[in-house]
Structures are given as structure tokens and as C-alpha cells.
Design a protein around this motif. Structure first.
Motif, PDB file in Angstrom:
ATOM      1  N   ARG A 146      36.619  37.433  32.512  1.00 43.52           N
ATOM      2  CA  ARG A 146      35.748  37.365  31.324  1.00 43.52           C
ATOM      3  C   ARG A 146      35.356  38.774  30.886  1.00 43.52           C
ATOM      4  NH1 ARG A 146      30.309  34.368  32.449  1.00 43.52           N
ATOM      5  NH2 ARG A 146      29.977  36.348  33.515  1.00 43.52           N
ATOM      6  N   SER A 147      35.062  39.647  31.841  1.00 49.63           N
ATOM      7  CA  SER A 147      34.727  41.034  31.497  1.00 49.63           C
ATOM      8  C   SER A 147      35.922  41.725  30.841  1.00 49.63           C
ATOM      9  CB  SER A 147      34.339  41.825  32.748  1.00 49.63           C
ATOM     10  OG  SER A 147      33.217  41.236  33.352  1.00 49.63           O
ATOM     11  N   LEU A 148      37.121  41.436  31.330  1.00 46.73           N
ATOM     12  CA  LEU A 148      38.312  42.083  30.750  1.00 46.73           C
ATOM     13  C   LEU A 148      38.527  41.653  29.302  1.00 46.73           C
ATOM     14  CD1 LEU A 148      40.868  41.888  33.688  1.00 46.73           C
ATOM     15  CD2 LEU A 148      39.541  43.863  32.927  1.00 46.73           C
ATOM     16  N   MET A 149      38.088  40.437  28.969  1.00 51.59           N
ATOM     17  CA  MET A 149      38.236  39.942  27.594  1.00 51.59           C
ATOM     18  C   MET A 149      37.409  40.778  26.617  1.00 51.59           C
ATOM     19  SD  MET A 149      40.417  37.501  27.601  1.00 51.59           S
ATOM     20  CE  MET A 149      40.198  36.727  26.002  1.00 51.59           C
ATOM     21  N   GLY A 150      36.451  41.536  27.114  1.00 47.38           N
ATOM     22  CA  GLY A 150      35.670  42.436  26.252  1.00 47.38           C
ATOM     23  C   GLY A 150      36.344  43.788  26.090  1.00 47.38           C
ATOM     24  N   LYS A 151      37.556  43.957  26.614  1.00 44.32           N
ATOM     25  CA  LYS A 151      38.323  45.205  26.517  1.00 44.32           C
ATOM     26  C   LYS A 151      37.536  46.424  26.999  1.00 44.32           C
ATOM     27  CE  LYS A 151      41.905  44.711  22.988  1.00 44.32           C
ATOM     28  NZ  LYS A 151      42.966  45.094  23.888  1.00 44.32           N
ATOM     29  N   PRO A 152      37.176  46.433  28.270  1.00 43.79           N
ATOM     30  CA  PRO A 152      36.370  47.560  28.762  1.00 43.79           C
ATOM     31  C   PRO A 152      37.158  48.864  28.845  1.00 43.79           C
ATOM     32  CG  PRO A 152      37.025  46.120  30.574  1.00 43.79           C
ATOM     33  CD  PRO A 152      37.455  45.438  29.313  1.00 43.79           C
ATOM     34  N   LYS A 153      36.440  49.958  28.535  1.00 43.49           N
ATOM     35  CA  LYS A 153      36.967  51.286  28.887  1.00 43.49           C
ATOM     36  C   LYS A 153      36.451  51.610  30.283  1.00 43.49           C
ATOM     37  CE  LYS A 153      37.332  53.240  24.278  1.00 43.49           C
ATOM     38  NZ  LYS A 153      36.267  52.985  23.280  1.00 43.49           N
ATOM     39  N   VAL A 154      35.190  51.211  30.503  1.00 41.12           N
ATOM     40  CA  VAL A 154      34.600  51.346  31.837  1.00 41.12           C
ATOM     41  C   VAL A 154      34.092  49.969  32.257  1.00 41.12           C
ATOM     42  CG1 VAL A 154      32.823  52.438  33.244  1.00 41.12           C
ATOM     43  CG2 VAL A 154      33.838  53.714  31.364  1.00 41.12           C
ATOM     44  N   LEU A 155      34.560  49.509  33.404  1.00 46.66           N
ATOM     45  CA  LEU A 155      34.137  48.210  33.928  1.00 46.66           C
ATOM     46  C   LEU A 155      33.138  48.449  35.065  1.00 46.66           C
ATOM     47  CD1 LEU A 155      34.571  45.109  34.106  1.00 46.66           C
ATOM     48  CD2 LEU A 155      36.559  45.555  35.543  1.00 46.66           C
ATOM     49  N   LEU A 156      31.955  47.831  34.939  1.00 49.21           N
ATOM     50  CA  LEU A 156      30.945  47.932  35.997  1.00 49.21           C
ATOM     51  C   LEU A 156      31.057  46.678  36.852  1.00 49.21           C
ATOM     52  CD1 LEU A 156      27.852  48.816  33.714  1.00 49.21           C
ATOM     53  CD2 LEU A 156      29.542  50.410  34.677  1.00 49.21           C
ATOM     54  N   LEU A 157      31.411  46.841  38.108  1.00 52.70           N
ATOM     55  CA  LEU A 157      31.618  45.670  38.973  1.00 52.70           C
ATOM     56  C   LEU A 157      30.549  45.644  40.054  1.00 52.70           C
ATOM     57  CD1 LEU A 157      35.467  45.640  39.746  1.00 52.70           C
ATOM     58  CD2 LEU A 157      34.152  43.885  38.543  1.00 52.70           C
ATOM     59  N   ASP A 158      29.725  44.591  40.061  1.00 51.98           N
ATOM     60  CA  ASP A 158      28.653  44.500  41.049  1.00 51.98           C
ATOM     61  C   ASP A 158      29.038  43.531  42.171  1.00 51.98           C
ATOM     62  OD1 ASP A 158      26.301  44.825  42.398  1.00 51.98           O
ATOM     63  OD2 ASP A 158      24.994  44.321  40.701  1.00 51.98           O
ATOM     64  N   GLU A 159      29.302  44.067  43.333  1.00 51.42           N
ATOM     65  CA  GLU A 159      29.577  43.291  44.550  1.00 51.42           C
ATOM     66  C   GLU A 159      30.657  42.218  44.391  1.00 51.42           C
ATOM     67  OE1 GLU A 159      28.055  43.770  47.489  1.00 51.42           O
ATOM     68  OE2 GLU A 159      26.139  44.718  47.053  1.00 51.42           O
ATOM     69  N   PRO A 160      31.867  42.605  43.992  1.00 51.20           N
ATOM     70  CA  PRO A 160      32.895  41.573  43.816  1.00 51.20           C
ATOM     71  C   PRO A 160      33.279  40.842  45.109  1.00 51.20           C
ATOM     72  CG  PRO A 160      33.847  43.765  43.565  1.00 51.20           C
ATOM     73  CD  PRO A 160      32.360  43.940  43.614  1.00 51.20           C
ATOM     74  N   SER A 161      32.952  41.419  46.274  1.00 50.23           N
ATOM     75  CA  SER A 161      33.380  40.758  47.521  1.00 50.23           C
ATOM     76  C   SER A 161      32.316  39.819  48.098  1.00 50.23           C
ATOM     77  CB  SER A 161      33.742  41.811  48.576  1.00 50.23           C
ATOM     78  OG  SER A 161      32.570  42.368  49.127  1.00 50.23           O
ATOM     79  N   LEU A 162      31.146  39.768  47.446  1.00 51.82           N
ATOM     80  CA  LEU A 162      30.012  39.023  48.007  1.00 51.82           C
ATOM     81  C   LEU A 162      30.328  37.536  48.202  1.00 51.82           C
ATOM     82  CD1 LEU A 162      27.056  40.023  48.636  1.00 51.82           C
ATOM     83  CD2 LEU A 162      26.395  38.762  46.587  1.00 51.82           C
ATOM     84  N   GLY A 163      30.198  37.079  49.435  1.00 53.75           N
ATOM     85  CA  GLY A 163      30.349  35.657  49.745  1.00 53.75           C
ATOM     86  C   GLY A 163      31.741  35.095  49.542  1.00 53.75           C
ATOM     87  N   ILE A 164      32.751  35.957  49.647  1.00 50.74           N
ATOM     88  CA  ILE A 164      34.116  35.490  49.385  1.00 50.74           C
ATOM     89  C   ILE A 164      34.963  35.615  50.650  1.00 50.74           C
ATOM     90  CG2 ILE A 164      36.201  36.051  48.082  1.00 50.74           C
ATOM     91  CD1 ILE A 164      34.400  36.766  45.789  1.00 50.74           C
ATOM     92  N   ALA A 165      35.848  34.641  50.854  1.00 54.85           N
ATOM     93  CA  ALA A 165      36.713  34.647  52.045  1.00 54.85           C
ATOM     94  C   ALA A 165      37.548  35.929  52.092  1.00 54.85           C
ATOM     95  CB  ALA A 165      37.632  33.429  51.996  1.00 54.85           C
TER      96      ALA A 165
END
Ligand code: ATP
Length: 233
Positions: A146-165
Motif C-alpha cells: 500500500r505504501s508503494l502505491m503512493g510512489k515513495p521516494k523515501v519509504l519510512l518502515l516502522d518495525e516490519p518484522s514485528l510479530g512475524i514468523a
């Protein structure tokens, strides 16, 4: 491309950021590490202007962002993928992705959705599935898509690994690397310091609202303090 200089931010009387200076150069992956409560999420929220910085300098591509609104920040190419995924559970995968493109007026939305599916084939198999029924890892993929659909130049990613296998975490980090290779700069907040230092070019360590340490990720991996505090000895 994105630069914070001596940024201060408050929650009421709580002085959460006490002079944060960091930069995300074009094409880089930069990670922001630190213990719980150090101010990592607050830094991202300040960049996306969910919080107003009270003092300091904040620039994107040479332009001051200190007085801009959240939507102006989005238009400048900064897209925030928040902690805990925050997908719309009752909407389908496709509807969630379209929401990421809401501020766009161009006609490439469909083809960009195909690009998202190329990164995340699991989402393509589930376009009409309600987002709330996806696994945690799939919801994280959807939030990034969904964030990529906004065509980011800079993507801010907050804890993408949280609670994931662990297996999915590996997959997601591989995809983050390819998103970066395709031209998106990334500021990554992560508890998983091993993974973050592995994929990033530069890293900053926040302690109690201040940058305590910074440098090339490969150098920080060998720093005694970083090893002791964040890499388990
Ligand atoms: P975590 O990994 O636990 O999310 P963090 O490094 O992202 O930690 P922040 O969430 O940025 O830390 O919090 C920084 C400081 O600001 C903490 O002391 C926290 O208690 C405080 N804080 C965060 N949000 C608020 C709020 N809405 N109101 C008041 N204080 C807050």
C-alpha cells in the motif's frame, strides 16, 4: 535527500526527541535502532508530520518541511508504513492497495499494482480476500505494498518484522532490498538489529531521544557497544 538537523519534538511536556540529526541519502537504506521508548517511532512520526517538530531543521530534497502538512509531506515523496501494519481489515487486498494511491492523479495506478504483485506474489493470489483474514506476515506485505502505491521516494518502515514468523521476516527483508535496488530510499526502524544492520548502508542508534551512535552498518556490526546492547553480545 532527507535530512533532519537537531530536531526536537514533544508530547505535551515530554521531551521525546532531544536534537536528532540524521540523513537518508538518495538510494540508501538507513536503519534506526534503539531500545523501547528511545524515540524511533516518534522520529518517523515527526518526519511524516503526524507530530510537529518544535525546533530544528527538516529538509526533503533541499526543501524545508518544517511548516508542511502531512499531505504535503506525502506529495514530496515521503511515505510512512506504520508500526503494526494498520491495514483496513474489512476491505479487500485490492481495495487496501488502491487507498495507497488515493492522492495520485496519474493513470499508472493499475500497472503499479502489478509491480506490487511482482514483489509480493502472495498478495496477487489474494486480491479479493479481506485484509483482516491475512496472516500477520501477509498483512505486513500488504502494508508495504500500500505504501508503494503512493510512489515513495523515501519509504519510512516502522518495525516490519514485528510479530512475524522468521521465514517470512527473511522474505520481507529480501523484498525490502529489491524495492531499494529499484530506486526507493528507505529509513528502517527495527528491533531486529541483526537484520537491519545486514541490509542497511548506514545506521543510527537512538538513546533517550538522542543519536548516541552512527556509522556505516558494517562498522556498527563490529562496534562493542552495539554488539553488547543490540546484537546479544
Ligand atoms: P518502541 O520500540 O517501544 O515503539 P520507540 O523507540 O519507537 O519505542 P517512541 O514510541 O518514539 O519510542 O517513544 C519515545 C518516548 O515518547 C517514550 O518515552 C514514550 O513514552 C513517549 N511517547 C510516545 N508516544 C507518546 C504519546 N502519545 N504521549 C506521550 N508520550 C509518548
Amino acid at each position: 535527500m532527507l535530512q533532519l538537523t537537531d530536531i526536537h519534538a514533544y508530547y505535551g511536556h515530554v521531551h521525546a526527541l532531544k536534537g536528532v540529526t540524521l540523513k537518508v541519502p538518495e538510494g540508501a537504506i538507513v536503519s534506526l535502532l534503539g531500545a523501547n521508548g528511545a524515540g524511533k517511532t516518534t522520529t518517523l512520526n515527526t518526519i511524516s508530520r503526524l507530530i510537529q517538530p518544535r525546533k530544528g531543521k527538516y529538509e526533503m530534497a533541499g526543501e524545508s518541511m518544517m511548516k508542511k502538512s502531512t499531505s504535503q509531506v506525502v506529495k514530496s515523496g515521503i511515505i510512512h508504513c506504520p508500526e503494526n501494519r494498520r491495514v483496513f481489515p474489512l476491505l479487500t487486498v485490492e481495495e487496501n492497495l488502491l487507498i495507497g494511491a488515493y492522492s495520485r492523479k496519474d493513470k499508472q495506478v493499475k500497472s503499479d499494482m502489478e509491480k506490487v504483485f511482482a514483489y509480493f506474489p502472495r498478495l496477487k493470489e489474494r486480491t479479493s480476500q479481506k485484509a483482516g483474514t491475512l496472516s500477520g506476515g501477509e498483512q505486513q506485505m500488504l502494508a508495504i505494498g500500500r505504501s508503494l502505491m503512493g510512489k515513495p521516494k523515501v519509504l519510512l518502515l516502522d518495525e516490519p518484522s514485528l510479530g512475524i514468523a522468521p521465514l517470512l521476516v527473511k522474505e520481507i527483508f529480501e523484498i525490502i532490498k529489491s524495492i531499494n535496488k529499484d530506486g526507493t530510499s528507505i529509513l528502517l526502524v527495527e528491533q531486529n538489529a541483526h537484520m537491519a544492520l545486514e541490509i542497511s548502508d548506514y545506521a543510527y542508534v537512538l538513546e533517550n531521544g538522542r543519536i548516541a551512535l552512527s556509522g556505516k552498518s558494517k562498522d556498527l556490526k563490529n562496534n562493542d557497544d552495539v554488539r553488547r546492547l543490540y546484537l546479544g553480545g
